[in-house]
Design a protein around this motif. Structure first.
Motif, PDB file in Angstrom:
ATOM      1  N   GLU A  17       0.836  -1.184   0.000  1.00 46.27           N
ATOM      2  CA  GLU A  17       0.000   0.000   0.000  1.00 46.27           C
ATOM      3  C   GLU A  17       0.883   1.252   0.000  1.00 46.27           C
ATOM      4  O   GLU A  17       2.095   1.181   0.215  1.00 46.27           O
ATOM      5  N   ALA A  18       0.261   2.395  -0.209  1.00 43.66           N
ATOM      6  CA  ALA A  18       1.008   3.653  -0.231  1.00 43.66           C
ATOM      7  C   ALA A  18       1.632   3.958   1.124  1.00 43.66           C
ATOM      8  O   ALA A  18       2.684   4.605   1.207  1.00 43.66           O
ATOM      9  N   ASN A  19       0.998   3.472   2.210  1.00 49.34           N
ATOM     10  CA  ASN A  19       1.549   3.728   3.548  1.00 49.34           C
ATOM     11  C   ASN A  19       2.571   2.686   3.970  1.00 49.34           C
ATOM     12  O   ASN A  19       3.062   2.724   5.101  1.00 49.34           O
ATOM     13  N   GLY A  20       2.884   1.725   3.112  1.00 52.20           N
ATOM     14  CA  GLY A  20       3.887   0.714   3.428  1.00 52.20           C
ATOM     15  C   GLY A  20       3.326  -0.588   3.938  1.00 52.20           C
ATOM     16  O   GLY A  20       4.077  -1.548   4.126  1.00 52.20           O
ATOM     17  N   ASP A  21       2.023  -0.650   4.193  1.00 53.12           N
ATOM     18  CA  ASP A  21       1.425  -1.920   4.611  1.00 53.12           C
ATOM     19  C   ASP A  21       1.445  -2.912   3.447  1.00 53.12           C
ATOM     20  O   ASP A  21       1.303  -2.533   2.282  1.00 53.12           O
ATOM     21  N   LEU A  24       7.916   1.217  -4.132  1.00 53.98           N
ATOM     22  CA  LEU A  24       8.111   2.489  -3.426  1.00 53.98           C
ATOM     23  C   LEU A  24       9.521   2.612  -2.874  1.00 53.98           C
ATOM     24  O   LEU A  24       9.804   3.505  -2.088  1.00 53.98           O
ATOM     25  N   ASN A  73      11.129   0.754  -0.761  1.00 53.22           N
ATOM     26  CA  ASN A  73      11.314   0.310   0.613  1.00 53.22           C
ATOM     27  C   ASN A  73      11.465  -1.206   0.617  1.00 53.22           C
ATOM     28  O   ASN A  73      11.038  -1.884  -0.318  1.00 53.22           O
ATOM     29  N   ALA A  93       5.821  -5.527   6.609  1.00 50.14           N
ATOM     30  CA  ALA A  93       5.649  -4.154   6.141  1.00 50.14           C
ATOM     31  C   ALA A  93       6.820  -3.793   5.252  1.00 50.14           C
ATOM     32  O   ALA A  93       7.868  -4.454   5.261  1.00 50.14           O
ATOM     33  N   LYS A 121       8.227  -0.230   4.866  1.00 47.88           N
ATOM     34  CA  LYS A 121       8.142   1.194   5.187  1.00 47.88           C
ATOM     35  C   LYS A 121       9.488   1.868   5.340  1.00 47.88           C
ATOM     36  O   LYS A 121       9.540   3.057   5.620  1.00 47.88           O
ATOM     37  N   THR A 122      10.574   1.144   5.201  1.00 45.61           N
ATOM     38  CA  THR A 122      11.886   1.743   5.446  1.00 45.61           C
ATOM     39  C   THR A 122      12.879   1.304   4.381  1.00 45.61           C
ATOM     40  O   THR A 122      12.759   0.221   3.810  1.00 45.61           O
TER      41      THR A 122
END
Length: 361
Positions: free
Chosen positions: A223-227, A268, A270, A281, A283-284
């Protein structure tokens, strides 16, 4: 130059004229007595070299000889006599001090040379170690850039977190992707697909994009939020692409089932990593042991026309629709009856099962 007959006559004449015998003998060593004017030449030499200077030279030569007999060189003995006004005792002290000083200088010089040699050896050692490290990095980079011969599109694999040793699992009818499976089940099987060509069965290289297809025919996406979700349906979009940015071959006791450690980068940019709560996830951009996944080879997915590929509709022996890993292992009833062990072995080889609970009818 002295001739015995002529020299004796010249010497007697000069001594008779009142010159000292020692002075005459010194003069005769510098005059050719055979010449007619030998007397005149001897007188000229004695006039130019008085007796005091001759005596001083003789005394100095004796002092030099005494010092050289002690083991000192002639040059340093002459230098010592000049520095100490021909005082032999002071010369000896001076020579001993000078010898100690020179010995210290030699020691310092030798220590400096040894230091230079050590520094040069250390420089060469470091240069060799640096070159070796650069060669290792270059070879590792080439290996990572080359095709990973043990990883191909169409493979069915399980992904194990390098830190927690738990397996990634995409539970059926469950949106989130988890990383808390203690053992490999059918839901831990992921098929490596080429996002651009699902039928591709070629080798996978580093920097190649892949899609992770779950056992129920869905795809792992971000997802866009990293999930990270495991319920995405095809066709494969950009957020379902994962890029292998690193691949390291690990030793395996089963060569037929190679193991690699990979990093999976999302669209993305990450990295996919396991969470402490058992989820996943991306996200990083930082990497650690939680973002490294050990790839365990399971089998190759069957083609779509085999009835059990992606969307093939096969029921998979009770494991749900989708990509069921299956081999053609059959039991001939004519060979029966079969023991429970034989039945279990057949099921295991057919469906790659790790555990099976059997109940009596």
């Amino acid at each position: 130059m002295v001739d015995n007959g002529s020299g004796a006559m010249v010497s007697e004449l000069l001594v008779g004229m009142g010159f000292p015998l020692a002075h005459v003998q010194q003069a005769m060593q510098h005059v050719d007595a055979r010449k007619p004017d030998a007397v005149s030449l001897a007188l000229n030499w004695m006039t130019a070299n008085p007796m005091e200077e001759v005596k001083e030279e003789e005394d100095n030569e004796a002092l030099v000889l005494a010092l050289t007999n002690m083991g000192f060189s002639r040059d340093i003995s002459v230098q010592a006599l000049k520095a100490n006004n021909n005082d032999v005792q002071r010369c000896v002290v001076w020579l001993l001090q000078e010898s100690s000083r020179r010995i210290e200088e030699l020691k310092l010089k030798e220590a400096e040379e040894q230091k230079k040699i050590r520094l040069e050896e250390e420089r060469k050692r470091r240069a060799l170690a640096k070159k070796k490290l650069e060669d290792q990095r270059r070879i590792a980079k080439q290996n990572r850039a080359a095709k990973v011969d043990a990883l191909q599109f169409g493979m069915v694999v399980s992904l194990q977190c390098a830190k927690t040793k738990q397996y990634m699992i995409a539970r059926v009818n469950h949106e989130a992707l988890d990383s808390n499976a203690a053992d490999v089940t059918q839901e831990c099987h992921f098929t490596l697909e080429n996002p651009d060509d699902a039928a591709d069965r070629g080798p996978i290289a580093c920097q190649d994009k892949i899609a992770l297809r779950t056992c129920d025919g869905c795809y792992v996406g971000v997802e866009a939020n990293g999930d990270v979700q495991s319920n995405r349906r095809g066709p494969v979009g950009m957020l379902m692409n994962w890029k292998i940015v690193d691949a390291e071959r690990r030793q395996s006791s089963k060569p037929a089932r190679p193991k690699l450690t990979v990093l999976l980068e999302s669209a993305l940019h990450n990295f996919l990593r396991a969470d402490s709560d058992g989820g996943c996830a991306a996200k990083t951009k930082a990497t650690n042991a939680l973002s490294r996944w050990i790839v365990h080879f399971i089998d190759f997915a069957e083609d779509d026309d085999g009835g059990n590929g992606a969307g093939g509709g096969g029921n998979g022996a009770g494991f749900g629709n989708g990509n069921v890993v299956r081999r053609s292992v059959l039991l001939d009833p004519a060979d029966g009856p079969f023991s429970g062990k034989q039945l279990w072995q057949a099921l295991r080889e057919t469906y790659h099962l790790r555990a099976l609970r059997m109940q009596r009818a």
